[in-house]
Motif scaffolding. Sequence first.
Motif, short mmCIF file in Angstrom:
data_model
loop_
_atom_site.label_atom_id
_atom_site.label_comp_id
_atom_site.label_asym_id
_atom_site.label_seq_id
_atom_site.Cartn_x
_atom_site.Cartn_y
_atom_site.Cartn_z
N MET A 18 0.85 -1.23 0.00
CA MET A 18 0.09 -0.06 0.03
C MET A 18 0.75 1.06 -0.11
O MET A 18 0.72 2.13 -0.64
N TRP A 19 1.92 0.94 0.53
CA TRP A 19 2.94 2.38 0.65
C TRP A 19 3.51 2.70 -0.60
O TRP A 19 4.16 3.54 -0.86
N ASP A 20 3.41 1.61 -1.67
CA ASP A 20 3.93 1.89 -3.09
C ASP A 20 3.28 3.11 -3.61
O ASP A 20 3.77 3.89 -4.44
N VAL A 41 16.25 3.94 -3.02
CA VAL A 41 14.85 2.93 -2.52
C VAL A 41 14.11 2.32 -3.64
O VAL A 41 14.05 1.17 -3.83
N CYS A 42 13.36 3.20 -4.62
CA CYS A 42 12.65 2.83 -5.56
C CYS A 42 12.30 4.12 -6.60
O CYS A 42 12.76 5.37 -6.28
N LEU A 68 2.33 13.62 0.49
CA LEU A 68 2.79 13.08 2.03
C LEU A 68 4.24 12.70 2.03
O LEU A 68 4.89 12.96 2.62
N HIS A 91 9.84 5.59 -7.52
CA HIS A 91 8.67 6.66 -7.00
C HIS A 91 9.52 7.37 -6.09
O HIS A 91 9.21 8.67 -6.31
N TRP A 92 10.20 7.13 -5.22
CA TRP A 92 10.96 8.05 -4.22
C TRP A 92 11.82 8.77 -4.87
O TRP A 92 12.26 9.91 -4.56
N PRO A 101 1.08 8.85 -1.35
CA PRO A 101 0.63 9.88 -2.17
C PRO A 101 1.88 10.87 -2.16
O PRO A 101 2.87 10.96 -1.04
#
Lengths: 382, 203
Positions: free
Chosen positions: A1-3, A28-29, A9, A31-32, A6
Amino acid sequence: MWDRLPLDLLAHIFSFLPPLSLARAMAVCGHWHACVLSDPSGGRRGRAASCPWFLAMHARPVAAKPPCYVYSLELRRWHALPLDFLPFPVRLVASVANAGLLLCRLAAGSRFRLLLCNPFTRQHKLLPDLIVPRSNPAVGVVPGDAPGGAASFQIYAAGGATGGGYEPTLEVYESRAGVWRRAGATPAGFAVRLTVWTPNESVVAGGVVYWMTSARAYSVMGLEVATGAWREVKVPLADRLEWAALVGRRSGRLGLVGGCGQGEGWVWELTEGEQSWVVVGVVPEEVEGRKWAGGAATRCVGGDREVYLYGGELGKGMVVGREVGDSSSSGHEEERWEWKWIEEYCCSAIPGREKAVAVGGGGGAPFKGVLFHPSLSPSCLR
Amino acid sequence: MSSGDSGPSSSKQLVQQPAAAGRSPNQPPLLGAGGRKVIVLKSGDEEEFEVDLLDAMQSRTLRRAIEDGCGDGPMPLPNLTGPVLAKVVELFRRHRGDPRWADELQETEKEGMFKDYAPQKPTAEVKGFDREFVSVDRDALFDLLRAANFLEAPGLLDVTCDAAADAVMNMTVEEVREYFGLVNDYTPEEEAALRKQHEWAFQ
């Protein structure tokens, strides 16, 4: 879910992270990574903003583009940042503290040309030539206020030498426009003194850019940004100080750090109306049980709360003063400051390369330092 | 839920005629102890909480709902559990008048209605409360983060995001992935390149 955390946030969390953690967050990934890159503020809130980093570069260009060295008071560690991405050898002029950028000048050739770079994002940008070519102008950086957005700033170039004499003009570079424009005069008396005695860092306080002439007896030159008016401000113990530097103060006023040798040193603050200097701190003769030299070779840079004292050679350690008390609180100047000795050598930042750096540093190669807030976001140079 | 149109004009209207929208003129406004206006928040598991209207305004989401006239009956918040909502309501109460987050209410303060929001320096007690508030395990912290994000409450966001930052600050990349349950979507080559780019952070 933290993938699917938002972006807003995540960016809010990142705004509390220091640069080291942000650099790791990028790995980390995807998205980050995208989130760190998209932050125009470069993560400068809360703790992340609390303490600037010290950055040192060889004062004279050394062959093979050596790295610069950064030190974080909070992490108590040195890091080496390669400068091999720069197309030219450069000398450090100043930091654009609010944008996480370094202002450098090209080291080669007699022509004066400035370059901005961010050693963390490995970006650089060559500024256009000045309108009136000159060498050795006094350079000052004035941060703009653009909360939340990409930082803006102005760079002033005042005076300087031309073929036959001194250039009595002033030019300013606007970061948003990306061009130099004429901004008034630099009266001959100021142009001569700022040019002959290679200018030190500039400090902006109360809408005035201040420079200090770097030869004894010291003297401070001020340029009022709004009016273009020049003035001279007397320096305390001007003829006795062996080393001195201007620093910005938390109060928004101009600060001056200097000493007369044998480890003595003071921090002064210029009162309102430039009437007088008040001692707001004392550099102790002994720091953590060690006497520090405090001779004419002492260099100093300061931020709102910190003062870094170092020799031309970084390998010999640094003295760092941190203002812990409130300026409104009563008590002795001595008690408002915490002084620490930074023993770690910057050359230990690169494992296995201590020797190579020691050759550069130990041979007496001087360093120049600035304070700045690192930015890992490339937006400041776009 | 509407957004974007809750500018100063609608807040002003709200101040002049509190919780009036959708209410018939002969109904009294909701009053709590001391004659203060209160609203009722209802968690997903049917727990109800009375909240001072002014405290609830710290949340942009609740503010929009109140301004749209949804503040009369219990306001359902299906994605928040009772225990989370209880904590959040307590934080709103403790942050009353905290200048760090009261900016948005200053406009309405001019109307003299939000006297309690006259900025007061956050006390050591409030700071202590904030620390205690996030001294929870990972899952509870994630719940609070979700609540902060949903409620769009600056104070709650700052306190929880600061705590999340604190938690991951000194972690390795692998520990961060583990903590947040994230999948590494880099190829080994991509990750190696990123580590190389910021070599100084991995020494």
